[in-house]
Design a protein around this motif. Structure first.
Motif, short mmCIF file in Angstrom:
data_model
loop_
_atom_site.label_atom_id
_atom_site.label_comp_id
_atom_site.label_asym_id
_atom_site.label_seq_id
_atom_site.Cartn_x
_atom_site.Cartn_y
_atom_site.Cartn_z
N HIS A 182 6.28 4.99 9.95
CA HIS A 182 5.21 5.25 8.97
C HIS A 182 5.12 6.77 8.85
CE1 HIS A 182 3.05 6.04 12.68
NE2 HIS A 182 3.34 4.81 13.08
N PRO A 183 4.29 7.31 7.96
CA PRO A 183 4.30 8.77 7.76
C PRO A 183 3.99 9.60 9.01
CG PRO A 183 3.36 7.72 5.85
CD PRO A 183 3.57 6.63 6.87
N LEU B 106 2.08 3.55 1.17
CA LEU B 106 2.83 3.52 2.43
C LEU B 106 4.07 2.64 2.33
CD1 LEU B 106 -0.22 3.30 4.85
CD2 LEU B 106 1.21 5.31 4.39
N LEU B 107 3.97 1.54 1.60
CA LEU B 107 5.12 0.64 1.45
C LEU B 107 6.13 1.20 0.45
CD1 LEU B 107 3.21 -2.76 1.56
CD2 LEU B 107 4.64 -1.77 3.35
N ARG B 108 5.63 1.77 -0.63
CA ARG B 108 6.54 2.36 -1.62
C ARG B 108 7.34 3.52 -1.00
NH1 ARG B 108 9.25 0.90 -6.19
NH2 ARG B 108 10.56 2.74 -6.38
N TYR B 109 6.68 4.29 -0.15
CA TYR B 109 7.34 5.39 0.56
C TYR B 109 8.57 4.88 1.31
CZ TYR B 109 7.80 8.75 4.48
OH TYR B 109 8.27 9.62 5.43
N ILE C 44 4.41 13.30 1.79
CA ILE C 44 4.19 12.24 2.79
C ILE C 44 5.09 12.47 4.00
CG2 ILE C 44 4.29 9.74 3.21
CD1 ILE C 44 3.70 9.38 0.16
N ASP C 45 6.32 12.91 3.76
CA ASP C 45 7.22 13.25 4.88
C ASP C 45 6.58 14.28 5.81
OD1 ASP C 45 9.58 11.77 4.92
OD2 ASP C 45 10.59 13.03 3.44
N SER C 46 5.81 15.19 5.23
CA SER C 46 5.25 16.30 6.01
C SER C 46 4.11 15.86 6.94
CB SER C 46 4.75 17.40 5.07
OG SER C 46 3.53 17.02 4.46
#
Length: 318
Positions: free
Chosen positions: A190-191, A251-254, A291-293
């Motif tokens: 997760h992120p 969160l799921l689309r990520y 979101i990666d950050s």
């Protein structure tokens, strides 16, 4: 409601695995039947199970019901189960897998994973402990468990095999000593724990990552008051508002945009239906980077209570 068509990835052996599945960890036996029936009715074709969850018979009852009512055929479904830590000896693998098949009411699995690299004491309960509440281990090598699940492929009991909670060194050791290569490594993702390095490592070896707890596992049994709640993170909420979606959708689309398979767990019909409404929008590159950050090595399922096991996987960078 129209059933959603969920896209799939193609595994190295040619089998297709849907990008979103229904997780069943901590779904109580009474409620998991309805959850799985609702999931199949609205378009899920991938159900993630495990012997240790204690609810595979109920999952099987739901699958049987949806096959019998004509919603799906067995070949439409992708069913995963996992070999528990007390069955790592090669002689125990096939009997354990067959127990899952019996409970699920199936002739074969689509994917069978080694649940954790650590072996626990065998021929006793699933969570063997001494009088001081300390876990009892076995020193059976996970390579022996791998040899057992390779036999399961040869016997037609599972189409694909893989790993769960293995680090890069443990994966490489499997690859260096196997007859059949793993197609999946299922890990917390997760992120807050974006697993970028592990994803890249696995991708270079043609192994897909499945993300468990993609929504941050808010109902994990050891959660403490004050622990961060991923779905309430203001930065996630702001992105969700921008796209007029829920935090769960973001969160799921990520994960989907990273080519990661996600298995959100829910027993609530509205949430089960909502969680697959993620194929009608895309996150911008800028938002994906943002979101990666958020990564902070924020592992929720650390299993610190067995960190003295020689195969505990979280003592390395990834």
């Amino acid at each position: 409601m129209m059933a959603v068509q969920i896209p799939s990835v193609t595994l190295r052996n040619g089998y297709k695995m849907p990008l979103i599945g229904l997780g069943t960890w901590k779904s109580n036996p009474g409620e998991v039947v309805e959850a799985v029936k609702n999931a199949i009715a609205c378009g899920y074709r991938h159900i993630d199970c495990a012997l240790v969850y204690g609810n595979e018979a109920e999952v099987g009852a739901a699958i049987k019901s949806k096959i019998e009512d004509g919603t799906v055929k067995r070949e439409d479904l992708f069913i995963t189960s996992k070999l528990w830590n007390t069955f790592h000896s090669k002689t125990l693998v096939i009997p354990s897998l067959k127990k899952s098949l019996t409970d699920l009411g199936l002739d074969y699995l689509d994917l069978y994973l080694i649940h954790w690299p650590m072996g626990y004491k065998e021929h006793c309960e699933l969570f063997p402990k001494d009088e001081n509440d300390k876990f009892l281990y076995s020193d059976v090598d996970y390579l022996e468990a791998w040899a057992g699940i390779e036999d399961a492929v040869d016997q037609g009991l599972t189409r694909s095999i893989g790993l769960s909670n293995f680090n890069k060194d443990q994966i490489q050791r499997i690859l260096d000593n196997c007859q059949i290569k793993p197609v999946v490594n299922q890990v917390e993702c997760h992120p807050y724990l974006n697993q970028r390095k592990l994803i890249d490592f696995c991708k270079s070896r043609d192994i897909f990552i499945t993300a468990y707890s993609p929504l941050g596992s808010p109902n994990r049994p050891w959660a403490k008051p004050g622990d961060p709640l991923l779905m309430e993170d203001p930065k996630i909420v702001a992105i969700a508002n921008k796209y007029e979606k829920t935090p769960a959708h973001i969160l799921l689309r990520y994960q989907i945009q990273r080519g990661v398979i996600a298995i959100p767990k829910s027993v609530t019909k509205s949430r089960i239906e909502s969680n697959i409404q993620v194929f009608d929008f895309a996150l911008s590159d800028e938002d994906m980077k943002a979101i990666d950050s958020f990564d902070c090595n924020g592992r929720f399922l650390h299993l610190d209570w067995v960190k003295d096991h020689k195969y505990w996987p979280f003592d390395t960078e990834f």
